[in-house]
Design a protein around this motif. Structure first.
Motif, PDB file in Angstrom:
ATOM      1  N   THR A  54       0.925  -1.323   0.052  1.00  0.00           N
ATOM      2  CA  THR A  54       0.043   0.042  -0.102  1.00  0.00           C
ATOM      3  C   THR A  54       0.775   1.038  -0.204  1.00  0.00           C
ATOM      4  OG1 THR A  54      -0.341  -0.169   2.539  1.00  0.00           O
ATOM      5  CG2 THR A  54      -1.876  -1.153   0.998  1.00  0.00           C
ATOM      6  N   ASN A  55       2.086   1.144  -0.166  1.00  0.00           N
ATOM      7  CA  ASN A  55       3.117   2.478  -0.617  1.00  0.00           C
ATOM      8  C   ASN A  55       3.332   3.151   0.894  1.00  0.00           C
ATOM      9  OD1 ASN A  55       3.046   1.430  -3.574  1.00  0.00           O
ATOM     10  ND2 ASN A  55       1.174   2.700  -3.785  1.00  0.00           N
ATOM     11  N   LEU A  90      -8.007   6.681  -8.574  1.00  0.00           N
ATOM     12  CA  LEU A  90      -8.094   7.844  -9.504  1.00  0.00           C
ATOM     13  C   LEU A  90      -9.365   8.149 -10.169  1.00  0.00           C
ATOM     14  CD1 LEU A  90      -4.606   6.706 -11.390  1.00  0.00           C
ATOM     15  CD2 LEU A  90      -5.187   8.720  -9.727  1.00  0.00           C
ATOM     16  N   ILE A 130     -11.187  10.241  -7.757  1.00  0.00           N
ATOM     17  CA  ILE A 130     -10.356  11.574  -7.646  1.00  0.00           C
ATOM     18  C   ILE A 130     -10.921  12.526  -8.892  1.00  0.00           C
ATOM     19  CG2 ILE A 130      -8.268  12.754  -8.270  1.00  0.00           C
ATOM     20  CD1 ILE A 130      -6.883  10.644  -6.436  1.00  0.00           C
ATOM     21  N   LEU A 169     -14.435  13.296  -8.148  1.00  0.00           N
ATOM     22  CA  LEU A 169     -14.469  14.653  -6.974  1.00  0.00           C
ATOM     23  C   LEU A 169     -14.127  15.940  -7.427  1.00  0.00           C
ATOM     24  CD1 LEU A 169     -15.199  13.436  -3.986  1.00  0.00           C
ATOM     25  CD2 LEU A 169     -12.779  13.570  -3.499  1.00  0.00           C
ATOM     26  N   VAL A 223     -14.761   8.120   5.370  1.00  0.00           N
ATOM     27  CA  VAL A 223     -15.212   8.585   4.242  1.00  0.00           C
ATOM     28  C   VAL A 223     -16.362   7.606   4.143  1.00  0.00           C
ATOM     29  CG1 VAL A 223     -15.117   9.111   1.854  1.00  0.00           C
ATOM     30  CG2 VAL A 223     -12.946   9.717   3.540  1.00  0.00           C
ATOM     31  N   LEU A 224     -16.420   6.597   4.188  1.00  0.00           N
ATOM     32  CA  LEU A 224     -17.502   5.547   3.752  1.00  0.00           C
ATOM     33  C   LEU A 224     -18.774   6.168   4.579  1.00  0.00           C
ATOM     34  CD1 LEU A 224     -18.623   3.017   2.124  1.00  0.00           C
ATOM     35  CD2 LEU A 224     -17.587   1.626   3.934  1.00  0.00           C
ATOM     36  N   LEU A 226     -11.257  13.024   4.448  1.00  0.00           N
ATOM     37  CA  LEU A 226     -10.908  12.715   3.027  1.00  0.00           C
ATOM     38  C   LEU A 226      -9.547  13.323   2.626  1.00  0.00           C
ATOM     39  CD1 LEU A 226     -11.983  11.997   0.194  1.00  0.00           C
ATOM     40  CD2 LEU A 226     -13.000  14.069   0.261  1.00  0.00           C
ATOM     41  N   HIS A 235      -6.983  10.743   3.693  1.00  0.00           N
ATOM     42  CA  HIS A 235      -7.102   9.643   2.678  1.00  0.00           C
ATOM     43  C   HIS A 235      -6.232  10.058   1.575  1.00  0.00           C
ATOM     44  CE1 HIS A 235      -8.856   5.858   1.791  1.00  0.00           C
ATOM     45  NE2 HIS A 235      -9.142   6.299   0.773  1.00  0.00           N
ATOM     46  N   PHE A 288      -3.171   9.813  -3.297  1.00  0.00           N
ATOM     47  CA  PHE A 288      -3.176  10.741  -4.696  1.00  0.00           C
ATOM     48  C   PHE A 288      -1.866  10.293  -5.200  1.00  0.00           C
ATOM     49  CE2 PHE A 288      -2.073  13.677  -7.925  1.00  0.00           C
ATOM     50  CZ  PHE A 288      -3.276  14.177  -8.243  1.00  0.00           C
ATOM     51  N   SER A 337       0.251   7.599  -4.260  1.00  0.00           N
ATOM     52  CA  SER A 337       0.110   6.213  -4.055  1.00  0.00           C
ATOM     53  C   SER A 337      -0.283   5.659  -5.364  1.00  0.00           C
ATOM     54  CB  SER A 337      -0.448   5.965  -2.708  1.00  0.00           C
ATOM     55  OG  SER A 337      -0.730   4.552  -2.810  1.00  0.00           O
TER      56      SER A 337
HETATM   57  C1  HEM Z   1     -14.706   9.543  -2.744  1.00  0.00           C
HETATM   58  C2  HEM Z   1     -13.642   9.054  -1.902  1.00  0.00           C
HETATM   59  C3  HEM Z   1     -12.499   8.220  -2.359  1.00  0.00           C
HETATM   60  C4  HEM Z   1     -11.217   8.551  -2.873  1.00  0.00           C
HETATM   61  C5  HEM Z   1     -11.245   9.667  -3.767  1.00  0.00           C
HETATM   62  C6  HEM Z   1     -10.369   7.617  -2.478  1.00  0.00           C
HETATM   63  C7  HEM Z   1      -8.978   7.464  -3.246  1.00  0.00           C
HETATM   64  C8  HEM Z   1      -8.043   6.526  -3.020  1.00  0.00           C
HETATM   65  C9  HEM Z   1      -6.829   6.492  -3.709  1.00  0.00           C
HETATM   66  C10 HEM Z   1      -6.107   7.495  -4.885  1.00  0.00           C
HETATM   67  C11 HEM Z   1      -6.095   5.519  -2.956  1.00  0.00           C
HETATM   68  C12 HEM Z   1      -4.732   4.827  -3.543  1.00  0.00           C
HETATM   69  C13 HEM Z   1      -4.659   3.721  -4.490  1.00  0.00           C
HETATM   70  C14 HEM Z   1      -3.194   2.966  -4.583  1.00  0.00           C
HETATM   71  O1  HEM Z   1      -2.566   3.481  -4.112  1.00  0.00           O
HETATM   72  O2  HEM Z   1      -3.385   2.194  -5.127  1.00  0.00           O
HETATM   73  C15 HEM Z   1      -7.043   4.958  -2.002  1.00  0.00           C
HETATM   74  C16 HEM Z   1      -6.461   3.873  -1.247  1.00  0.00           C
HETATM   75  C17 HEM Z   1      -7.311   3.496  -0.425  1.00  0.00           C
HETATM   76  N1  HEM Z   1      -8.700   3.486   0.074  1.00  0.00           N
HETATM   77 FE1  HEM Z   1      -9.491   5.061  -1.078  1.00  0.00          FE
HETATM   78  N2  HEM Z   1     -10.772   6.521  -1.768  1.00  0.00           N
HETATM   79  C18 HEM Z   1     -11.966   7.110  -1.321  1.00  0.00           C
HETATM   80  C19 HEM Z   1     -12.840   6.522  -0.665  1.00  0.00           C
HETATM   81  C20 HEM Z   1     -12.472   5.222   0.144  1.00  0.00           C
HETATM   82  C21 HEM Z   1     -13.379   4.698   0.991  1.00  0.00           C
HETATM   83  C22 HEM Z   1     -14.975   5.041   1.145  1.00  0.00           C
HETATM   84  C23 HEM Z   1     -12.851   3.679   1.490  1.00  0.00           C
HETATM   85  C24 HEM Z   1     -13.562   2.610   2.519  1.00  0.00           C
HETATM   86  C25 HEM Z   1     -12.810   1.981   3.181  1.00  0.00           C
HETATM   87  C26 HEM Z   1     -11.563   3.434   0.991  1.00  0.00           C
HETATM   88  C27 HEM Z   1     -10.416   2.843   1.467  1.00  0.00           C
HETATM   89  C28 HEM Z   1      -9.169   2.818   1.094  1.00  0.00           C
HETATM   90  C29 HEM Z   1      -8.137   2.012   1.331  1.00  0.00           C
HETATM   91  C30 HEM Z   1      -8.253   0.822   2.443  1.00  0.00           C
HETATM   92  C31 HEM Z   1      -6.732   2.376   0.391  1.00  0.00           C
HETATM   93  C32 HEM Z   1      -5.587   1.719   0.717  1.00  0.00           C
HETATM   94  C33 HEM Z   1      -4.958   1.006  -0.307  1.00  0.00           C
HETATM   95  C34 HEM Z   1      -3.669   1.292  -1.024  1.00  0.00           C
HETATM   96  O3  HEM Z   1      -3.338   2.149  -0.368  1.00  0.00           O
HETATM   97  O4  HEM Z   1      -3.486   1.181  -2.013  1.00  0.00           O
HETATM   98  N3  HEM Z   1     -11.348   4.633   0.246  1.00  0.00           N
HETATM   99  N4  HEM Z   1      -8.129   5.622  -1.957  1.00  0.00           N
END
Ligand code: HEM
Ligand code: SF4
Ligand code: FES
Lengths: 248, 208
Positions: A216-217, B6, B9, B12, B99-100, B154, B157, B162, B164
């Motif tokens: 997860t970087n 992405l 993003i 959004l 956020v969820l 958010l 997160h 971004f 990542s």
């Molecule tokens: C509208 C809102 C959201 C946006 C724009 C967003 C965006 C992102 C982005 C860009 C990543 C990085 C992906 C990567 O590195 O491969 C990420 C990772 C993650 N997101 Fe979200 N996300 C949102 C909502 C959520 C929600 C609702 C959850 C619910 C649990 C969530 C859980 C996660 C988790 C656990 C990761 C870690 C995985 C990783 O770092 O690769 N996200 N998110």
């Protein structure tokens, strides 16, 4: 120096282990961490206690065997070194030091601080090589010119000693840094291109089968790696993996 | 994870651009909302893709997090996560879950009333109702506070997510510093902007 050591003791792979506390006096700040462990083991043996089993071989930072998780960090608090290169001067008189084995599902404890890292070997066997016929027709090393930047980056990747600190430090127990170093060292060189597709697919497949976690970087691996292997390698492996999958 | 992230993003950004018009001109906001709410391409193609994207993203997030916890096996007694990685990068599951839960409230606030209006009560089309509805929602101080807190999470997160996502997609080169800067700008700017919209309408219509 007088230290309190809290060390993971586990008889063998099948029984449960626990942290045991020992106190150790007369530690010199000039000792290496492993020398301190040697002194502890002598003291334990004098008292009829089973010495603490730990892996070590070169004691100069090149074999990668000295896996110890010291005070919550792989190879202790210092950067760009292995446990055998850590010195007691990094600690203070009266300190309590926690010593645990590298923890990951695919690295089961064999005894005390010794873990089984053959999962790494199996990943290597899956593709960390080039097939070259060397019998009687060895080529001149300079017959194939390689640009300096690629050669340097391949060399940097090849500096990985397979210690497993990246896995131990990662909150996900992910092996991506190790595997990406092994993929990169070939991906950057012309010799590696022939088997490139199979290599990355097979190595990643083996990595997943072993049960390592997902990247997860967070970047913890790069910080704790004794050889400074860069996250760039993980991005490169992701590219290789993507293109390999697109090629089918 | 990266692709869906992405995608979210980009969504959004679009969502923000529409919403920010409500601060300047209610009629532009009404016009855009009416378009989004009645255009069949948006309603029946883009909206289902968006919902699928959100569901995929958080379901995968939870699955990956479970796998990752399992991959450790026996836990460390002492683990100094802070020494080598930031809190946000290690707690995407916490910021994501916040956020969820916000999204649940957000759907209750805006999506369910829309569905009710259009498909259950089948009320007559009114291109001018959106701005009014928005103002009414943000009259409630509790709602505004919950929104602002959620936008803070958010921001957390996204501040990891971004850059990542680019790394996951294999993008790491001399332009990565630029990606990281844009990531910082986006992850602070967009959530702050959303929070501003909520607070603006609350103050504007409750006190002024
Ligand atoms: C509208 C809102 C959201 C946006 C724009 C967003 C965006 C992102 C982005 C860009 C990543 C990085 C992906 C990567 O590195 O491969 C990420 C990772 C993650 N997101 Fe979200 N996300 C949102 C909502 C959520 C929600 C609702 C959850 C619910 C649990 C969530 C859980 C996660 C988790 C656990 C990761 C870690 C995985 C990783 O770092 O690769 N996200 N998110
Ligand atoms: S990448 Fe670094 S930490 Fe991981 S096994 Fe190789 S040398 Fe050790
Ligand atoms: S004993 Fe070889 S690297 Fe430490």
């Amino acid at each position: 120096m007088k230290l309190t050591l809290k060390i993971w003791r586990q008889e063998n792979a099948t029984v449960k282990g626990s942290m045991q506390t020992y106190s150790l006096d007369g530690v010199s700040p000039d000792m290496s961490f492993l020398e301190m462990m040697d002194v502890l083991n002598e003291q334990l043996m004098e008292n009829g206690i089973d010495p603490v089993a730990f892996d070590h071989d070169c004691r100069e930072g090149i074999c990668g065997s000295c896996s110890m998780f010291i005070n919550g960090e792989a190879h202790g608090p210092d950067r760009l070194i292995t446990t055998c290169q850590l010195h007691m001067r990094k600690f203070k008189d009266g300190d309590t030091i926690h010593i645990e084995p590298f923890r990951a599902k695919p690295f089961p404890v064999i005894k005390d601080l010794v873990v089984d890292r053959t999962a790494f070997d199996r990943i290597q066997h899956a593709g960390g090589f080039v097939s070259v016929n060397t019998s009687g027709n060895t080529q001149d090393a300079n017959a194939l010119p390689i640009e300096k930047e690629s050669a340097d980056k391949a060399f940097d990747a090849a500096a990985c000693i397979g210690c497993g600190a990246c896995v131990a430090s990662c909150k996900n127990a992910s092996a991506m840094l190790f595997v990406s170093a092994k993929v990169s060292q070939y991906a950057l060189l012309p010799q590696g291109q022939v088997e490139a597709t199979d290599r990355v697919l097979n190595m990643v497949k083996q990595m997943d089968e072993e049960g390592f976690g997902n990247c997860t970087n967070t970047g913890a691996c790069e910080v704790e790696c004794p050889k400074g292997i860069s996250l760039e390698n993980i991005a490169r492996m992701n590219r290789e993996y993507l293109t390999a999958n697109l090629k089918g | 994870m990266a692709l869906s992230g992405l995608f979210l993003i980009i969504f959004l950004l679009q969502h923000f651009i529409i919403n920010i018009t409500s601060v300047f001109d209610g009629s532009v906001f009404n016009w855009l909302s009416h378009f989004m709410g009645t255009n069949p391409l948006v309603q029946f193609i883009l909206q289902p893709i968006l919902i699928a994207g959100v569901i995929f993203h958080f379901v995968m997030g939870f699955i990956l997090d479970l796998q990752n916890k399992k991959a450790r096996g026996i836990r460390y007694k002492v683990f100094k996560g802070n020494s080598n990685a930031s809190w946000v990068s290690r707690n995407m599951i916490i910021s994501g879950s916040t956020v969820l839960s916000f999204l649940v409230l957000h759907f209750y606030d805006f999506w369910i009333p829309e569905i009710d209006y259009k498909y259950i009560k089948v009320l007559p089309d009114d291109p001018h109702r959106y701005y009014e509805e928005l103002i009414l929602k943000f009259d409630n101080l509790t709602r505004v506070v919950i929104y602002v807190v959620s936008f803070f999470f958010l921001a957390l997160h996204l501040s990891h997510g971004f850059a990542s996502a680019f790394q996951t997609m294999g993008f790491n080169n001399k332009y990565t510093v630029i990606v990281k800067s844009i990531g910082k700008l986006y992850s602070i700017g967009i959530p702050f902007g959303f929070a501003f919209i909520a607070v603006f309408h609350h103050i504007n219509h409750h006190y002024l």
